[in-house]
Design a protein around this motif. Structure first.
Motif, PDB file in Angstrom:
ATOM      1  N   ALA A 177       0.843  -1.189   0.000  1.00 36.45           N
ATOM      2  CA  ALA A 177       0.000   0.000   0.000  1.00 36.45           C
ATOM      3  C   ALA A 177       0.880   1.242   0.000  1.00 36.45           C
ATOM      4  O   ALA A 177       1.825   1.339   0.790  1.00 36.45           O
ATOM      5  N   PHE A 178       0.582   2.180  -0.909  1.00 38.68           N
ATOM      6  CA  PHE A 178       1.297   3.452  -0.974  1.00 38.68           C
ATOM      7  C   PHE A 178       0.494   4.505  -0.218  1.00 38.68           C
ATOM      8  O   PHE A 178      -0.691   4.716  -0.477  1.00 38.68           O
ATOM      9  N   LEU A 179       1.170   5.180   0.703  1.00 33.56           N
ATOM     10  CA  LEU A 179       0.532   6.254   1.465  1.00 33.56           C
ATOM     11  C   LEU A 179       1.348   7.523   1.270  1.00 33.56           C
ATOM     12  O   LEU A 179       2.506   7.596   1.700  1.00 33.56           O
ATOM     13  N   ASN A 180       0.772   8.499   0.596  1.00 23.51           N
ATOM     14  CA  ASN A 180       1.477   9.763   0.361  1.00 23.51           C
ATOM     15  C   ASN A 180       1.381  10.658   1.584  1.00 23.51           C
ATOM     16  O   ASN A 180       0.292  10.952   2.074  1.00 23.51           O
ATOM     17  N   ILE A 181       2.536  11.082   2.083  1.00 23.23           N
ATOM     18  CA  ILE A 181       2.604  12.017   3.208  1.00 23.23           C
ATOM     19  C   ILE A 181       3.313  13.261   2.694  1.00 23.23           C
ATOM     20  O   ILE A 181       4.544  13.382   2.775  1.00 23.23           O
ATOM     21  N   LYS A 182       2.537  14.152   2.121  1.00 23.97           N
ATOM     22  CA  LYS A 182       3.108  15.293   1.416  1.00 23.97           C
ATOM     23  C   LYS A 182       2.409  16.580   1.834  1.00 23.97           C
ATOM     24  O   LYS A 182       1.204  16.586   2.101  1.00 23.97           O
ATOM     25  N   GLY A 183       3.177  17.651   1.898  1.00 25.57           N
ATOM     26  CA  GLY A 183       2.633  18.905   2.374  1.00 25.57           C
ATOM     27  C   GLY A 183       2.671  18.966   3.884  1.00 25.57           C
ATOM     28  O   GLY A 183       3.297  18.130   4.549  1.00 25.57           O
ATOM     29  N   PRO A 184       1.998  19.938   4.475  1.00 23.96           N
ATOM     30  CA  PRO A 184       2.025  20.081   5.930  1.00 23.96           C
ATOM     31  C   PRO A 184       1.331  18.910   6.614  1.00 23.96           C
ATOM     32  O   PRO A 184       0.297  18.438   6.172  1.00 23.96           O
ATOM     33  N   ILE A 185       1.924  18.430   7.689  1.00 21.61           N
ATOM     34  CA  ILE A 185       1.345  17.330   8.444  1.00 21.61           C
ATOM     35  C   ILE A 185       0.348  17.902   9.442  1.00 21.61           C
ATOM     36  O   ILE A 185       0.705  18.698  10.320  1.00 21.61           O
ATOM     37  N   LEU A 186      -0.902  17.515   9.290  1.00 20.59           N
ATOM     38  CA  LEU A 186      -1.977  17.992  10.138  1.00 20.59           C
ATOM     39  C   LEU A 186      -2.655  16.817  10.821  1.00 20.59           C
ATOM     40  O   LEU A 186      -2.598  15.687  10.329  1.00 20.59           O
ATOM     41  N   THR A 225      -5.293  -5.835   8.565  1.00 22.12           N
ATOM     42  CA  THR A 225      -6.103  -7.056   8.595  1.00 22.12           C
ATOM     43  C   THR A 225      -6.227  -7.735   7.243  1.00 22.12           C
ATOM     44  O   THR A 225      -6.816  -8.808   7.147  1.00 22.12           O
ATOM     45  N   GLN A 226      -5.707  -7.116   6.186  1.00 20.79           N
ATOM     46  CA  GLN A 226      -5.789  -7.685   4.835  1.00 20.79           C
ATOM     47  C   GLN A 226      -4.492  -8.425   4.524  1.00 20.79           C
ATOM     48  O   GLN A 226      -3.435  -7.804   4.342  1.00 20.79           O
ATOM     49  N   ASP A 227      -4.585  -9.751   4.448  1.00 21.36           N
ATOM     50  CA  ASP A 227      -3.380 -10.571   4.305  1.00 21.36           C
ATOM     51  C   ASP A 227      -2.627 -10.306   3.012  1.00 21.36           C
ATOM     52  O   ASP A 227      -1.399 -10.466   2.970  1.00 21.36           O
ATOM     53  N   TYR A 236       5.688   2.593  14.460  1.00 27.16           N
ATOM     54  CA  TYR A 236       6.714   1.751  15.064  1.00 27.16           C
ATOM     55  C   TYR A 236       6.140   0.393  15.481  1.00 27.16           C
ATOM     56  O   TYR A 236       6.769  -0.648  15.275  1.00 27.16           O
ATOM     57  N   GLU A 237       4.944   0.410  16.073  1.00 16.61           N
ATOM     58  CA  GLU A 237       4.308  -0.851  16.465  1.00 16.61           C
ATOM     59  C   GLU A 237       3.819  -1.621  15.237  1.00 16.61           C
ATOM     60  O   GLU A 237       3.859  -2.849  15.214  1.00 16.61           O
ATOM     61  N   TYR A 238       3.393  -0.904  14.216  1.00 15.97           N
ATOM     62  CA  TYR A 238       2.875  -1.513  12.989  1.00 15.97           C
ATOM     63  C   TYR A 238       3.963  -2.322  12.283  1.00 15.97           C
ATOM     64  O   TYR A 238       3.705  -3.400  11.753  1.00 15.97           O
ATOM     65  N   ARG A 239       5.171  -1.798  12.285  1.00 13.49           N
ATOM     66  CA  ARG A 239       6.254  -2.460  11.547  1.00 13.49           C
ATOM     67  C   ARG A 239       6.643  -3.801  12.156  1.00 13.49           C
ATOM     68  O   ARG A 239       7.338  -4.593  11.533  1.00 13.49           O
ATOM     69  N   LYS A 240       6.198  -4.066  13.379  1.00  8.99           N
ATOM     70  CA  LYS A 240       6.439  -5.367  13.989  1.00  8.99           C
ATOM     71  C   LYS A 240       5.530  -6.431  13.386  1.00  8.99           C
ATOM     72  O   LYS A 240       5.777  -7.627  13.544  1.00  8.99           O
ATOM     73  N   ILE A 241       4.467  -5.977  12.705  1.00 12.07           N
ATOM     74  CA  ILE A 241       3.517  -6.892  12.066  1.00 12.07           C
ATOM     75  C   ILE A 241       3.731  -6.924  10.556  1.00 12.07           C
ATOM     76  O   ILE A 241       3.809  -7.988   9.949  1.00 12.07           O
ATOM     77  N   LYS A 242       3.833  -5.733   9.962  1.00 12.20           N
ATOM     78  CA  LYS A 242       4.109  -5.610   8.530  1.00 12.20           C
ATOM     79  C   LYS A 242       5.155  -4.516   8.337  1.00 12.20           C
ATOM     80  O   LYS A 242       5.101  -3.486   9.004  1.00 12.20           O
ATOM     81  N   MET A 275      -3.838   6.694  10.145  1.00 12.16           N
ATOM     82  CA  MET A 275      -3.835   5.540  11.058  1.00 12.16           C
ATOM     83  C   MET A 275      -5.026   4.629  10.787  1.00 12.16           C
ATOM     84  O   MET A 275      -4.897   3.398  10.827  1.00 12.16           O
ATOM     85  N   SER A 276      -6.167   5.217  10.499  1.00 13.20           N
ATOM     86  CA  SER A 276      -7.361   4.417  10.216  1.00 13.20           C
ATOM     87  C   SER A 276      -7.163   3.564   8.966  1.00 13.20           C
ATOM     88  O   SER A 276      -7.546   2.382   8.929  1.00 13.20           O
ATOM     89  N   MET A 277      -6.553   4.155   7.931  1.00 13.10           N
ATOM     90  CA  MET A 277      -6.287   3.415   6.702  1.00 13.10           C
ATOM     91  C   MET A 277      -5.313   2.262   6.954  1.00 13.10           C
ATOM     92  O   MET A 277      -5.541   1.131   6.522  1.00 13.10           O
ATOM     93  N   MET A 278      -4.226   2.549   7.663  1.00 12.70           N
ATOM     94  CA  MET A 278      -3.233   1.512   7.930  1.00 12.70           C
ATOM     95  C   MET A 278      -3.816   0.397   8.796  1.00 12.70           C
ATOM     96  O   MET A 278      -3.454  -0.775   8.635  1.00 12.70           O
TER      97      MET A 278
END
Length: 445
Positions: free
Chosen positions: A73-82, A105-107, A134-140, A97-100
């Motif tokens: 999955a590609f997640l663009n983090i561009k421009g000001p972080i709000l 849960t999608q294998d 950081y916690e997410y990377r322990k799973i994927k 966070m909701s998207m990730m």
């Protein structure tokens, strides 16, 4: 509209982890909210698709729900972080966070590719999202990639990724610091005909203390009570996520030198987007193998000592060879070798213990002897009315010098008797006892 209000609050009063140039660029958005009632973004930030999916075969889709291929999955983090999303602007960290969480849960989604081009943003929500990554990377696995800027709050997020890759043409990396930039809008309101009143209860002496002092020209309260604690947490989290980062990178300076960024531990590798994509698929494959066979997670661990005991030094045993899902397999002959080796070690250990015990007895005896000698020296010093030296050796030397001194005094040599009370002819003086009990000195004839 609610998100516009939230972001207006952030722009006017929030703390920022952002480069100053980028902070200045947010002024038009503030004016847009104040004059039009909305926060609108232009350019790449407005038109960029916030997320999409890429399969190993190269297929790109905007919907991953029906895919049978492995995807990232590609997640663009561009421009000001709000913290909150904008309909025509960047996605907020809460929605990211909701998207990730959905992808978790999608294998068939095996990893997340975060594509950064941001010089930072607001403090609120950033630390929470970084911890989530950081916690997410322990799973994927999660790859942070940039071919532009990745600074301040943007780097806060990227530091939590499994790996950070920068294109050789990337721009600013770093700026790991915290700032406060606020605008006093009282003048704008008064110009529009309004009047601003600010009154506090008598016992509310420290309410809005920092901002009130700032208006009076004192920024130290804001720095010490608000910015410094935020900055310390910022740095502490980054060090936790990336222990190899150099302390020099924490002074708030950003760098345009990509090689320097790698040297400081800000990034893991220099490469283009395809390199970063390939790396993510590799990490995903390793993660898949580890999850399917936990023993394989130690594939590269060597068992050199065991290999040496069973006589297979050249084999360089690893858990991939020795281990299976039900445990470790060894032949009967190998077990016999291990048993004999352990018995030999037990005997050798007992022998060593006996030798050590004997040495301890000897040491105790020597210590007692030394203590006795030291006591004798102390007594001798007291008898000779001498002060002790710095140590026993110095004290013995003092005693020796005193003995030498006494030996050199007159009368130190006794009278030599030849026979029958005869006097030594070489002696000139003889001491005899008189009848009245007094000693008298006679000259020799």
């Amino acid at each position: 509209m609610s998100n516009n209000i939230n972001n207006l609050h952030s722009l006017l009063g929030g703390k920022w982890m952002i480069t100053d140039e980028f902070a200045n660029s947010l002024t038009p958005y503030l004016i847009s909210i104040l004059t039009k009632g909305e926060l609108s973004f232009s350019g790449d930030f407005q038109n960029e698709t916030p997320f999409f999916f890429l399969s190993r075969s190269g297929n790109i889709t905007s919907d991953s729900s029906s895919s049978e291929e492995q995807q990232i999955a590609f997640l663009n983090i561009k421009g000001p972080i709000l913290k909150y999303s904008q309909p025509c602007g960047p996605m907020g960290t809460r929605d990211m966070m909701s998207m990730m969480e959905k992808w978790k849960t999608q294998d068939h989604i095996v990893g997340v590719f975060q594509d950064y081009d941001t010089a930072g943003g607001m403090v609120a929500g950033t630390a929470q999202f970084a911890e989530y990554i950081y916690e997410y990377r322990k799973i994927k696995p999660v790859i942070g990639y940039t071919d532009g800027d990745i600074a301040s709050a943007g780097y806060y997020l990227a530091s939590a990724c499994s790996k950070v890759v920068a294109n050789k043409h990337a721009m600013a990396i770093g700026s790991l610091g915290t700032m406060h930039k606020s605008i006093d809008t009282d003048g704008i309101i008064e110009k529009l005909g309004g009047k601003v009143y600010e009154v506090y209860a008598e016992d509310s002496t420290h309410k809005n203390h920092a901002s009130r002092e700032l208006r009076n020209g004192n920024d130290q309260i804001l720095i010490k009570e608000e910015l410094n604690p935020l900055n310390r947490k910022f740095h502490s989290d980054i060090i936790s996520y990336r222990p190899s980062i150099h302390s020099e990178a924490l002074n708030g300076k950003h760098t345009y030198d990509i090689e320097k960024a790698k040297e400081l531990g800000l990034i893991d590798a220099i490469g283009d987007k395809q390199y970063a994509i390939n790396l993510l698929f590799e990490l995903a494959e390793q993660n898949n193998q580890n999850q399917n066979n936990p023993d394989m997670s130690k594939e590269n661990k060597k068992f050199d000592q065991i290999a040496a005991v069973i006589g297979q030094e050249d084999l360089q045993l690893s858990s991939k060879i020795l281990s299976g899902k039900k445990g470790v397999f060894l032949t009967e002959a190998q077990l016999d070798d291990l048993e004999q080796k352990l018995e030999g070690h037990d005997a050798a250990l007992k022998s060593e213990k006996d030798i050590i015990a004997t040495k301890i007895v000897t040491i105790n005896t020597l210590e007692a002897t030394v203590t006795s000698i030291q006591g004798s020296v102390t007594d001798a010093l007291a008898t000779a009315d001498l002060e002790a030296g710095e140590d026993t050796e110095a004290s013995v030397k003092l005693l020796g010098e005193k003995v030498k001194e006494y030996g050199a005094q007159p009368g130190a040599t006794g009278t030599t008797v030849i026979s029958g009370g005869d006097r030594n002819p070489e002696e000139q003086d003889t001491i005899v006892n008189s009848n009245d009990g007094h000693n008298q000195l006679y000259k020799s004839l």
